[in-house]
Write an enzyme that holds these catalytic residues in place. Structure first.
Site, PDB file in Angstrom:
ATOM      1  N   LYS A 281       0.469 -33.927 -14.749  1.00 49.56           N
ATOM      2  CA  LYS A 281      -0.917 -33.595 -15.062  1.00 49.56           C
ATOM      3  C   LYS A 281      -1.507 -32.845 -13.872  1.00 49.56           C
ATOM      4  CE  LYS A 281      -4.524 -35.848 -17.637  1.00 49.56           C
ATOM      5  NZ  LYS A 281      -4.953 -37.005 -18.406  1.00 49.56           N
ATOM      6  N   GLU A 367     -10.059 -48.409 -29.831  1.00 48.89           N
ATOM      7  CA  GLU A 367     -11.426 -48.861 -30.078  1.00 48.89           C
ATOM      8  C   GLU A 367     -11.464 -50.023 -31.063  1.00 48.89           C
ATOM      9  OE1 GLU A 367     -10.435 -45.709 -30.044  1.00 48.89           O
ATOM     10  OE2 GLU A 367     -11.582 -44.817 -28.396  1.00 48.89           O
ATOM     11  N   ARG A 395     -14.149 -45.264 -34.908  1.00 47.54           N
ATOM     12  CA  ARG A 395     -12.810 -45.817 -35.111  1.00 47.54           C
ATOM     13  C   ARG A 395     -12.843 -47.316 -35.394  1.00 47.54           C
ATOM     14  NH1 ARG A 395      -8.320 -42.914 -33.306  1.00 47.54           N
ATOM     15  NH2 ARG A 395      -8.594 -40.917 -34.346  1.00 47.54           N
TER      16      ARG A 395
HETATM   17  C1  TPP Z   1     -10.103 -42.178 -30.288  1.00 42.99           C
HETATM   18  C2  TPP Z   1     -10.316 -41.586 -28.916  1.00 42.99           C
HETATM   19  N1  TPP Z   1     -10.676 -42.384 -27.894  1.00 42.99           N
HETATM   20  C3  TPP Z   1     -10.870 -41.847 -26.657  1.00 42.99           C
HETATM   21  C4  TPP Z   1     -10.693 -40.519 -26.444  1.00 42.99           C
HETATM   22  C5  TPP Z   1     -10.983 -39.903 -25.077  1.00 42.99           C
HETATM   23  N2  TPP Z   1      -9.799 -39.288 -24.489  1.00 42.99           N
HETATM   24  C6  TPP Z   1      -9.586 -37.965 -24.528  1.00 42.99           C
HETATM   25  S1  TPP Z   1      -8.170 -37.519 -23.802  1.00 42.99           S
HETATM   26  C7  TPP Z   1      -7.815 -39.102 -23.402  1.00 42.99           C
HETATM   27  C8  TPP Z   1      -6.564 -39.420 -22.665  1.00 42.99           C
HETATM   28  C9  TPP Z   1      -5.405 -38.982 -23.441  1.00 42.99           C
HETATM   29  O1  TPP Z   1      -4.244 -39.263 -22.731  1.00 42.99           O
HETATM   30  P1  TPP Z   1      -2.892 -38.602 -23.171  1.00 42.99           P
HETATM   31  O2  TPP Z   1      -2.800 -38.593 -24.644  1.00 42.99           O
HETATM   32  O3  TPP Z   1      -1.809 -39.249 -22.432  1.00 42.99           O
HETATM   33  O4  TPP Z   1      -3.071 -37.083 -22.749  1.00 42.99           O
HETATM   34  P2  TPP Z   1      -3.218 -36.449 -21.290  1.00 42.99           P
HETATM   35  O5  TPP Z   1      -4.676 -36.175 -21.107  1.00 42.99           O
HETATM   36  O6  TPP Z   1      -2.694 -37.423 -20.292  1.00 42.99           O
HETATM   37  O7  TPP Z   1      -2.423 -35.203 -21.362  1.00 42.99           O
HETATM   38  C10 TPP Z   1      -8.816 -39.967 -23.838  1.00 42.99           C
HETATM   39  C11 TPP Z   1      -8.851 -41.418 -23.617  1.00 42.99           C
HETATM   40  C12 TPP Z   1     -10.319 -39.727 -27.537  1.00 42.99           C
HETATM   41  N3  TPP Z   1     -10.160 -38.421 -27.429  1.00 42.99           N
HETATM   42  N4  TPP Z   1     -10.132 -40.288 -28.754  1.00 42.99           N
END
Ligand code: TPP
Length: 647
Positions: A281, A367, A395
């Protein structure tokens, strides 16, 4: 200056690029992403990590005939750059510009408008089934992050994906991070996969081993169960294989030749499969790699040598105000615990952790689980505050219904980003929390209008024995309190509102933070000689019945103001109340988010667009007063005043 990107209008142009140019292209793409996000804000570190996989996917597959499904979609900037959006990329997240998430209205290369985690695998399974039934020989690819794959929906999708009898490839983009630290056992499991020998190597070793021992080949050929048993004992990755998916990897997600080779190998595999790639990342910029949480989705910034200066927000955010209020409450009440679903920084819940590490819980992107866990904690005697973005609370609707409201458990949902969210756009607006929560018997719905009110509101929420929700926007608190410091109470006739300003020509009843704009609107109209009352409703459920009786009794226009959909929000609650009490609901004009999708732009631009900034509210008040003059009371069959107040 980007030279190679200038030549790429679509993946076909990418396919014409000599292979030795690809690392230069990757470098250009990173520079464009870094510069654009520096100017506009947006998702940085996730996109720096997906550059190579996007190049490889667009080289190997034949998008848009083949299908590309994004989970969350915050990491698709490189895909956008390769699929015709580079020339406008400097407009990223600006009004009328390129969307910060996949958006089918922007390009045929984007299949779903997404921004919520966990959906990529299920939509991919659906598309694969459609292509199969309609006899289309298209390939389907889903990309999902290591923190999103643990989402309940993603697991449901995985479970079903294993039953497919055709090609479908899931890229597991594993950077061992969520926005913050990933949570739970699966994160540890992936960590185990990362550090052990690759699954394929082990499979090969087992095959080799079986060939060495007497009758081994026969075991290998026919003794599937024995082989499977040995494999399961020795080889990592079997959780996916047990779900019916072939597992490949882990592969270095920045090694372009290896990625291209692997994807070419897997492209025609006629079975559902997972390709596990390891990415970094923030790849390409040391400062982003070192602090991927800050640079997950930063505000605009300037790079000065090896230093990055982030744009400072001016004013104090609702998030910061909530965090302080919540920690202070926790100091006074040891039963209070804090829950976040993977948004510790975004919601401010992280502030609880240093003081009360045992009372702080991050569930990961779950959630629904967070809501149900809170219900369990409440039954066990704790007072959980679930801090969650309004958009993600959606959610957990069923859990709020069954495990919380049906039981009447006093869980508190503290909803940040309630209302228009600005540049994240339609996928993130907190536009419908009231719409679904209003239907729940026994819940108390509240919205503070300034910081002192937020503190009082939380005080009340933690002292009552009902489920409660409070909401506040992605914005700053007013620098000074908007009105008198009056207690928050629930009485037989509802939740007590407060009057911010008296007036005789019309009354604005504001729910939540837009009371600030409502007051400004009243001041604007004062200059025109109009006298406008402003009421801070505080409660959407139960409404302040006494206040409404008083306001309707005036017989002058009433304007409800809320940062929520006009459909089934606060204004609707007021109109329903009027109908029930036989007040004249024609006095009411509801101001809120219109019944259409609001695209990305800055929050002030969006408020202006929907008429919820001070001038917009003022012009609606003006229009309502004008109209009330045009339609004389006697011309209407209903009495224009409420009946006298009954005790
Ligand atoms: C249902 C939901 N909850 C929270 C989020 C907020 N959110 C956006 S990106 C993220 C982290 C995602 O992590 P990952 O899938 O590993 O992707 P990375 O950013 O590490 O590439 C979160 C918690 C979201 N988009 N959707």
């Amino acid at each position: 200056m980007a030279k190679l990107l200038d030549q790429i209008q679509s993946p076909a142009d990418l396919k014409n690029l000599p292979l030795d140019q690809l690392p230069h292209l990757a470098q250009e793409m990173r520079e464009v992403i870094m510069t654009t996000v520096g100017n506009n804000g947006g998702h940085l570190a996730p996109n720096l990590g997906t550059v190579e996989i996007c190049i490889a996917l667009n080289l190997v597959f034949n998008f848009p005939q083949d299908r590309m499904l994004w989970d969350v979609g915050h990491q698709c900037y490189p895909h956008k750059l390769l699929t015709g959006r580079y020339p406008r990329f400097d407009t990223l997240r600006k009004k009328g510009g390129v969307c910060g998430f996949p958006d089918p209205s922007e390009s045929p290369y984007d299949l779903f408008a997404v921004g919520h985690a966990g959906t990529g695998i299920s939509t991919a399974v659906g598309m694969a089934r459609a292509d199969e039934l309609l006899k289309r020989d298209t390939k389907v690819v889903a990309l999902v992050g290591d923190a999103s794959v643990v989402n309940g929906l993603a697991f449901e999708g995985l479970n079903n994906a294993g039953t497919l009898k055709r090609q479908m490839l899931i890229i597991l983009n594993d950077n061992s991070m969520s926005i913050s630290e990933p949570q739970g056992a699966f994160a540890n499991y992936l960590e185990h996969l990362r550090v052990t020998t690759t699954y394929e190597e082990v499979k090969k070793k087992i095959q080799h081993l079986l060939e060495q021992i007497p009758y081994g080949q026969q075991i290998s050929d026919v003794g599937y169960n024995i082989k499977q048993g040995i494999k399961n004992t020795l080889a990592p990755g079997h959780i996916f294989e047990d779900l019916g998916l072939k597992y490949f990897g882990p592969v270095d997600g920045h090694d372009l030749p290896a990625l291209i080779e692997k994807l070419n190998e897997l492209k025609d595999l006629n079975a559902p499969a997972v390709l596990h790639i390891k990415t970094v990342k923030g790849k390409g910029y040391e400062w982003a790699c070192e602090d991927p949480t800050t640079f997950h989705s930063p505000k605009p910034y300037r790079v000065e040598g090896c230093r990055v200066v982030l744009e400072k927000g001016n004013g104090r955010s609702w998030t910061a105000a909530f965090a302080d209020a919540m920690v202070n409450l926790a100091k006074k009440n040891e039963k209070i615990v804090g829950i976040t679903a993977a948004m510790p920084d975004g919601t401010g819940m992280i502030k609880l952790k240093p003081t009360f590490p045992d009372r702080y819980f991050d569930t990961g992107i779950c959630e629904s689980h967070a809501a149900t866990m809170a219900a369990g904690m409440t039954k066990g005697g704790l007072r959980p505050i679930v801090a969650v973005y309004s958009t993600f609370l959606q959610r957990a609707f069923d859990q709020i219904f069954q495990e919380v409201c049906l039981q009447g458990l006093p869980v508190i949902f503290s909803c940040d980003r309630a209302g228009l969210v600005g540049d994240d756009g339609a996928v993130h607006h907190g536009f419908c929390d009231l719409a679904f929560l209003r239907s729940q018997p026994g819940i108390v719905l509240m919205a503070p209008s300034d910081e002192r009110e937020l503190v009082r509101c939380l005080d009340l929420a933690t002292s009552i024995d009902f489920p409660a929700q409070l909401r506040y926007p992605r914005d700053n608190v007013p620098p000074v309190p908007l009105g008198e410091d009056a207690a928050w109470t629930l009485t037989r006739t509802g939740g007590k509102s407060r009057t911010l300003r008296e007036g005789t020509d019309a009354t604005i009843i504001a729910y939540g933070s837009l009371a600030w704009q409502a007051l400004d609107a009243a001041k604007l109209l004062e200059n025109e000689g109009l006298s406008i009352a402003v009421v801070d409703a505080r409660f959407c459920k139960p409404l302040d019945g006494d206040m409404l009786a008083r306001v309707f009794a005036k017989g002058t226009p009433i304007l409800t103001v809320e940062d929520h959909s006009i459909v089934n929000g606060f204004g609707t609650a007021v109109v329903e109340h009027a109908a029930e009490k036989r007040f004249d609901s024609r006095l009411v004009t509801r101001l809120g988010l219109p019944d259409r999708w609001i695209k990305h732009a800055s929050r002030p631009e969006q408020l202006k667009e929907v008429g919820l900034d001070a001038p917009g509210i003022a012009s609606s008040v003006r229009a309502a007063i004008e109209e009330s003059k045009r339609v004389p009371a006697e011309a209407t069959p209903l009495k224009r005043t409420a009946p006298a107040l009954r005790n």
